[in-house]
Design an enzyme around this catalytic site. Structure first.
Site, PDB file in Angstrom:
ATOM      1  N   PHE A  27       0.834  -1.214   0.000  1.00 23.68           N
ATOM      2  CA  PHE A  27       0.000   0.000   0.000  1.00 23.68           C
ATOM      3  C   PHE A  27       0.871   1.268   0.000  1.00 23.68           C
ATOM      4  CE2 PHE A  27      -2.109   2.688   3.499  1.00 23.68           C
ATOM      5  CZ  PHE A  27      -2.697   3.557   2.597  1.00 23.68           C
ATOM      6  N   ILE A  28       1.611   1.514   1.061  1.00 20.03           N
ATOM      7  CA  ILE A  28       2.373   2.764   1.162  1.00 20.03           C
ATOM      8  C   ILE A  28       3.555   2.738   0.186  1.00 20.03           C
ATOM      9  CG2 ILE A  28       3.704   4.264   2.702  1.00 20.03           C
ATOM     10  CD1 ILE A  28       2.031   3.046   5.053  1.00 20.03           C
ATOM     11  N   GLY A  52       1.745  -7.613  -0.750  1.00 15.59           N
ATOM     12  CA  GLY A  52       1.824  -6.665  -1.867  1.00 15.59           C
ATOM     13  C   GLY A  52       1.285  -7.291  -3.146  1.00 15.59           C
ATOM     14  N   TYR A 157       4.816  -6.790  17.185  1.00 11.82           N
ATOM     15  CA  TYR A 157       4.960  -5.805  16.108  1.00 11.82           C
ATOM     16  C   TYR A 157       5.678  -4.557  16.632  1.00 11.82           C
ATOM     17  CZ  TYR A 157       3.565  -2.272  12.660  1.00 11.82           C
ATOM     18  OH  TYR A 157       3.572  -1.258  11.733  1.00 11.82           O
ATOM     19  N   VAL A 201      -8.239  -0.388   9.197  1.00 19.03           N
ATOM     20  CA  VAL A 201      -9.671  -0.303   9.476  1.00 19.03           C
ATOM     21  C   VAL A 201     -10.444   0.507   8.432  1.00 19.03           C
ATOM     22  CG1 VAL A 201      -9.434   1.672  11.070  1.00 19.03           C
ATOM     23  CG2 VAL A 201     -11.362   0.112  11.294  1.00 19.03           C
ATOM     24  N   ARG A 225      -7.888   6.917  16.982  1.00 15.69           N
ATOM     25  CA  ARG A 225      -6.724   6.799  16.105  1.00 15.69           C
ATOM     26  C   ARG A 225      -6.510   8.139  15.397  1.00 15.69           C
ATOM     27  NH1 ARG A 225      -6.328   2.877  18.668  1.00 15.69           N
ATOM     28  NH2 ARG A 225      -5.766   0.748  18.056  1.00 15.69           N
ATOM     29  N   ASP A 287      -4.547  -4.305  21.364  1.00 12.82           N
ATOM     30  CA  ASP A 287      -5.046  -3.050  20.797  1.00 12.82           C
ATOM     31  C   ASP A 287      -4.694  -1.873  21.703  1.00 12.82           C
ATOM     32  OD1 ASP A 287      -6.300  -2.459  18.424  1.00 12.82           O
ATOM     33  OD2 ASP A 287      -8.311  -2.383  19.270  1.00 12.82           O
TER      34      ASP A 287
HETATM   35  P1  NAD Z   1       1.482  -3.566   3.178  1.00 13.18           P
HETATM   36  O1  NAD Z   1       1.231  -4.909   3.782  1.00 13.18           O
HETATM   37  O2  NAD Z   1       0.548  -3.075   2.134  1.00 13.18           O
HETATM   38  O3  NAD Z   1       2.964  -3.467   2.605  1.00 13.18           O
HETATM   39  C1  NAD Z   1       4.029  -4.235   3.097  1.00 13.18           C
HETATM   40  C2  NAD Z   1       4.809  -4.750   1.885  1.00 13.18           C
HETATM   41  O4  NAD Z   1       5.931  -5.497   2.367  1.00 13.18           O
HETATM   42  C3  NAD Z   1       3.984  -5.711   1.024  1.00 13.18           C
HETATM   43  O5  NAD Z   1       4.174  -5.407  -0.347  1.00 13.18           O
HETATM   44  C4  NAD Z   1       4.565  -7.093   1.344  1.00 13.18           C
HETATM   45  O6  NAD Z   1       4.412  -8.012   0.282  1.00 13.18           O
HETATM   46  C5  NAD Z   1       6.013  -6.714   1.646  1.00 13.18           C
HETATM   47  N1  NAD Z   1       6.701  -7.694   2.503  1.00 13.18           N
HETATM   48  C6  NAD Z   1       6.244  -8.267   3.637  1.00 13.18           C
HETATM   49  N2  NAD Z   1       7.168  -9.119   4.129  1.00 13.18           N
HETATM   50  C7  NAD Z   1       8.236  -9.054   3.275  1.00 13.18           C
HETATM   51  C8  NAD Z   1       9.488  -9.700   3.247  1.00 13.18           C
HETATM   52  N3  NAD Z   1       9.856 -10.596   4.174  1.00 13.18           N
HETATM   53  N4  NAD Z   1      10.346  -9.404   2.229  1.00 13.18           N
HETATM   54  C9  NAD Z   1      10.000  -8.517   1.265  1.00 13.18           C
HETATM   55  N5  NAD Z   1       8.811  -7.899   1.245  1.00 13.18           N
HETATM   56  C10 NAD Z   1       7.937  -8.153   2.242  1.00 13.18           C
HETATM   57  O7  NAD Z   1       1.534  -2.556   4.423  1.00 13.18           O
HETATM   58  P2  NAD Z   1       1.594  -0.972   4.445  1.00 13.18           P
HETATM   59  O8  NAD Z   1       0.399  -0.510   5.195  1.00 13.18           O
HETATM   60  O9  NAD Z   1       1.882  -0.425   3.096  1.00 13.18           O
HETATM   61  O10 NAD Z   1       2.855  -0.753   5.403  1.00 13.18           O
HETATM   62  C11 NAD Z   1       4.123  -0.321   4.904  1.00 13.18           C
HETATM   63  C12 NAD Z   1       5.050  -0.087   6.077  1.00 13.18           C
HETATM   64  O11 NAD Z   1       4.545   0.946   6.926  1.00 13.18           O
HETATM   65  C13 NAD Z   1       5.210  -1.320   6.998  1.00 13.18           C
HETATM   66  O12 NAD Z   1       6.553  -1.345   7.450  1.00 13.18           O
HETATM   67  C14 NAD Z   1       4.279  -1.023   8.149  1.00 13.18           C
HETATM   68  O13 NAD Z   1       4.655  -1.700   9.326  1.00 13.18           O
HETATM   69  C15 NAD Z   1       4.456   0.471   8.259  1.00 13.18           C
HETATM   70  N6  NAD Z   1       3.340   1.153   8.904  1.00 13.18           N
HETATM   71  C16 NAD Z   1       2.112   1.133   8.316  1.00 13.18           C
HETATM   72  C17 NAD Z   1       1.077   1.831   8.926  1.00 13.18           C
HETATM   73  C18 NAD Z   1      -0.305   1.848   8.332  1.00 13.18           C
HETATM   74  O14 NAD Z   1      -1.197   2.462   8.950  1.00 13.18           O
HETATM   75  N7  NAD Z   1      -0.550   1.249   7.179  1.00 13.18           N
HETATM   76  C19 NAD Z   1       1.300   2.545  10.110  1.00 13.18           C
HETATM   77  C20 NAD Z   1       2.572   2.492  10.693  1.00 13.18           C
HETATM   78  C21 NAD Z   1       3.604   1.832  10.061  1.00 13.18           C
HETATM   79  C1  UD1 Z   2      -2.176   0.284  12.403  1.00 19.21           C
HETATM   80  C2  UD1 Z   2      -1.365  -0.438  11.339  1.00 19.21           C
HETATM   81  C3  UD1 Z   2      -0.009  -0.769  11.884  1.00 19.21           C
HETATM   82  C4  UD1 Z   2       0.603   0.542  12.376  1.00 19.21           C
HETATM   83  C5  UD1 Z   2      -0.270   1.221  13.432  1.00 19.21           C
HETATM   84  C6  UD1 Z   2       0.282   2.608  13.806  1.00 19.21           C
HETATM   85  C7  UD1 Z   2      -2.434  -1.835   9.629  1.00 19.21           C
HETATM   86  C8  UD1 Z   2      -3.106  -3.110   9.298  1.00 19.21           C
HETATM   87  N1  UD1 Z   2      -2.052  -1.661  10.909  1.00 19.21           N
HETATM   88  O1  UD1 Z   2      -2.413  -0.592  13.531  1.00 19.21           O
HETATM   89  O2  UD1 Z   2       0.800  -1.324  10.846  1.00 19.21           O
HETATM   90  O3  UD1 Z   2       1.894   0.366  12.849  1.00 19.21           O
HETATM   91  O4  UD1 Z   2      -1.551   1.456  12.853  1.00 19.21           O
HETATM   92  O5  UD1 Z   2      -0.605   3.316  14.567  1.00 19.21           O
HETATM   93  O6  UD1 Z   2      -2.255  -0.992   8.786  1.00 19.21           O
HETATM   94  N2  UD1 Z   2     -10.917  -2.197  14.013  1.00 19.21           N
HETATM   95  C9  UD1 Z   2     -12.282  -2.378  14.081  1.00 19.21           C
HETATM   96  N3  UD1 Z   2     -12.894  -3.046  13.060  1.00 19.21           N
HETATM   97  C10 UD1 Z   2     -12.222  -3.565  11.987  1.00 19.21           C
HETATM   98  C11 UD1 Z   2     -10.815  -3.374  11.940  1.00 19.21           C
HETATM   99  C12 UD1 Z   2     -10.206  -2.695  12.975  1.00 19.21           C
HETATM  100  O7  UD1 Z   2     -12.923  -1.959  15.051  1.00 19.21           O
HETATM  101  O8  UD1 Z   2     -12.850  -4.162  11.103  1.00 19.21           O
HETATM  102  C13 UD1 Z   2     -10.260  -1.427  15.086  1.00 19.21           C
HETATM  103  C14 UD1 Z   2      -9.079  -2.120  15.738  1.00 19.21           C
HETATM  104  O9  UD1 Z   2      -9.472  -2.973  16.782  1.00 19.21           O
HETATM  105  C15 UD1 Z   2      -8.278  -0.914  16.227  1.00 19.21           C
HETATM  106  C16 UD1 Z   2      -8.560   0.162  15.159  1.00 19.21           C
HETATM  107  O10 UD1 Z   2      -9.728  -0.264  14.467  1.00 19.21           O
HETATM  108  O11 UD1 Z   2      -8.773  -0.461  17.462  1.00 19.21           O
HETATM  109  C17 UD1 Z   2      -7.428   0.312  14.150  1.00 19.21           C
HETATM  110  O12 UD1 Z   2      -7.068  -0.996  13.707  1.00 19.21           O
HETATM  111  P1  UD1 Z   2      -6.060  -1.222  12.470  1.00 19.21           P
HETATM  112  O13 UD1 Z   2      -6.516  -0.458  11.282  1.00 19.21           O
HETATM  113  O14 UD1 Z   2      -5.867  -2.692  12.342  1.00 19.21           O
HETATM  114  O15 UD1 Z   2      -4.756  -0.470  12.955  1.00 19.21           O
HETATM  115  P2  UD1 Z   2      -3.826  -0.538  14.257  1.00 19.21           P
HETATM  116  O16 UD1 Z   2      -3.971  -1.809  15.019  1.00 19.21           O
HETATM  117  O17 UD1 Z   2      -4.045   0.773  14.955  1.00 19.21           O
END
Ligand code: NAD
Ligand code: UD1
Length: 325
Positions: A27-28, A52, A157, A201, A225, A287
């Site tokens: 995603f990111i 991914g 995590y 979420v 959040r 959580d």
């Molecule tokens: P995502 O799951 O969409 O992206 C993660 C990518 O990493 C995927 O393309 C996956 O295939 C790849 N990957 C996983 N394991 C791997 C491995 N062993 N080797 C190579 N590639 C691998 O998740 P995202 O939401 O895009 O998150 C990107 C980064 O940001 C992550 O490090 C995540 O922990 C961090 N992050 C995300 C959020 C959020 O809200 N989405 C918040 C805080 C931090």
């Molecule tokens: C998310 C990120 C994590 C990141 C963190 C930083 C994802 C999957 N997780 O975790 O990588 O490091 O933010 O703040 O991107 N919830 C519901 N219903 C649903 C799904 C979730 O109520 O169907 C609630 C969860 O219990 C939680 C909140 O929504 O309280 C957010 O959940 P989620 O989007 O999974 O994110 P985090 O656990 O905060």
């Protein structure tokens, strides 16, 4: 680092910059790739495609896509050759998944970071920008979270992300490798995969509303959040890769405004003209109850500020997913 208008596109050898984006098919990561290519950089993606998707990436000259595991040092080392900047996004991003598989996820979430740092040091990479997480703060009641507060990880995590930040600091202090850790709060936007109950979420709620299904809320929905739009996160990454003041820092990347899950869903229901009627189930293990960011450091050190408000981002996302206002 080197010069050009806007984002650096030429390194000190007069060549186009090569960026390695681990997790670039996610995603990111895929949004970072898109931006780097649009700015004229060469990009190498290293991804194991566990979460991914190839379709997240464009078919463009200047983009090299490698299937590989960041947990495997040899693979990371080989793909680090000639790289100027690393955006280390690869991770098991779901908190519950790391609770059910702490050993497997550690190989990616901590060992993968160490592999990226060591390979970057060996190959003379200039800068590594690391996707850290607000999860490091845990549940301390003091809000909003500032970077100088003591971390309190509540999940495997969070432990792996925090250990990775420390490793970034160590490589900066010991070896002069320029590292920046961006503590993302909850990121949302297009291409966030809603397909698992562990997905972000907003993507899950959006998918339910578009398909006229009932969303689930874990707990009472009073948890909060701080949601930040993916385009803002991309811009923060570009700043972290280019600003002279960035190296050696850990920086919150968030909107600075928090909402409860109930209010988030109410807003999304209003946009979709749907009734607010979630199913409430048991709270999720690990959580965090409240999450809210102080973003002063990002403003000072990165000269970055979020530009997209939550409701604007939600309308844009829901429209892209097919909702017609
Ligand atoms: P995502 O799951 O969409 O992206 C993660 C990518 O990493 C995927 O393309 C996956 O295939 C790849 N990957 C996983 N394991 C791997 C491995 N062993 N080797 C190579 N590639 C691998 O998740 P995202 O939401 O895009 O998150 C990107 C980064 O940001 C992550 O490090 C995540 O922990 C961090 N992050 C995300 C959020 C959020 O809200 N989405 C918040 C805080 C931090
Ligand atoms: C998310 C990120 C994590 C990141 C963190 C930083 C994802 C999957 N997780 O975790 O990588 O490091 O933010 O703040 O991107 N919830 C519901 N219903 C649903 C799904 C979730 O109520 O169907 C609630 C969860 O219990 C939680 C909140 O929504 O309280 C957010 O959940 P989620 O989007 O999974 O994110 P985090 O656990 O905060």
């Amino acid at each position: 680092m080197s010069s050009s208008v806007g984002w650096v596109i030429v390194n000190e050898h007069g060549k186009q910059m090569l960026a390695l984006v681990t997790g670039g098919a996610g995603f990111i990561g895929s949004h970072i790739v898109e931006r780097l290519l649009a700015d004229g950089n060469r990009v190498r993606v290293l991804d194991d495609f566990s979460t991914g998707n190839r379709e997240n990436l464009p078919e463009l000259e200047g983009l090299e896509i490698i299937t590989g595991d960041v947990g495997n040092f040899e693979s990371v080392r080989k793909n680090m050759e000639d790289v100027d900047v690393v955006f280390h996004e690869a991770a098991v991003a779901s908190v519950p998944r790391t609770i059910s598989d702490p050993l497997g996820s550690q190989k990616t979430n901590y060992q993968g970071t160490l592999n990226a740092l060591e390979a970057a040091r060996q190959c003379g990479v200039r800068r590594v920008v690391f996707a850290a997480s607000a999860a490091a703060y845990g549940d301390d009641p003091e809000l909003p979270k500032r970077e100088d507060m003591p971390p309190k990880p509540l999940s495997p995590y969070a432990v792996d992300k925090l250990a990775s930040e420390y490793a970034c600091q160590v490589y900066y202090c010991l070896h002069g490798l320029e590292t920046v850790s961006l503590r993302y709060f909850n990121v949302f936007g297009p291409r966030q995969d809603p397909s698992s109950p562990y997905s972000g979420v907003i993507s899950v709620f959006a998918d339910k509303l578009i398909n006229k299904e009932q969303p689930t809320i874990f707990g009472d929905g009073g948890q909060t959040r701080d949601f930040v739009y993916v385009a803002d996160v991309v811009e923060a990454n570009i700043k972290a890769a280019t600003e002279k003041t960035a190296p050696g820092n850990t920086i919150n990347i968030a909107s600075g405004i928090s909402v409860s899950l109930n209010d988030l869903l109410r807003t999304m229901c209003a946009i979709c003209d749907s009734e607010f009627s979630p199913v409430y189930v048991e709270e999720r293990q690990g959580d965090i109850r409240h999450s809210s960011a102080n973003i002063d450091k990002a403003i000072d050190v990165l000269r970055w500020e979020p530009a997209v408000k939550l409701d604007v981002g939600l309308v844009s996302l829901l429209q892209r997913l097919g909702y017609e206002p």
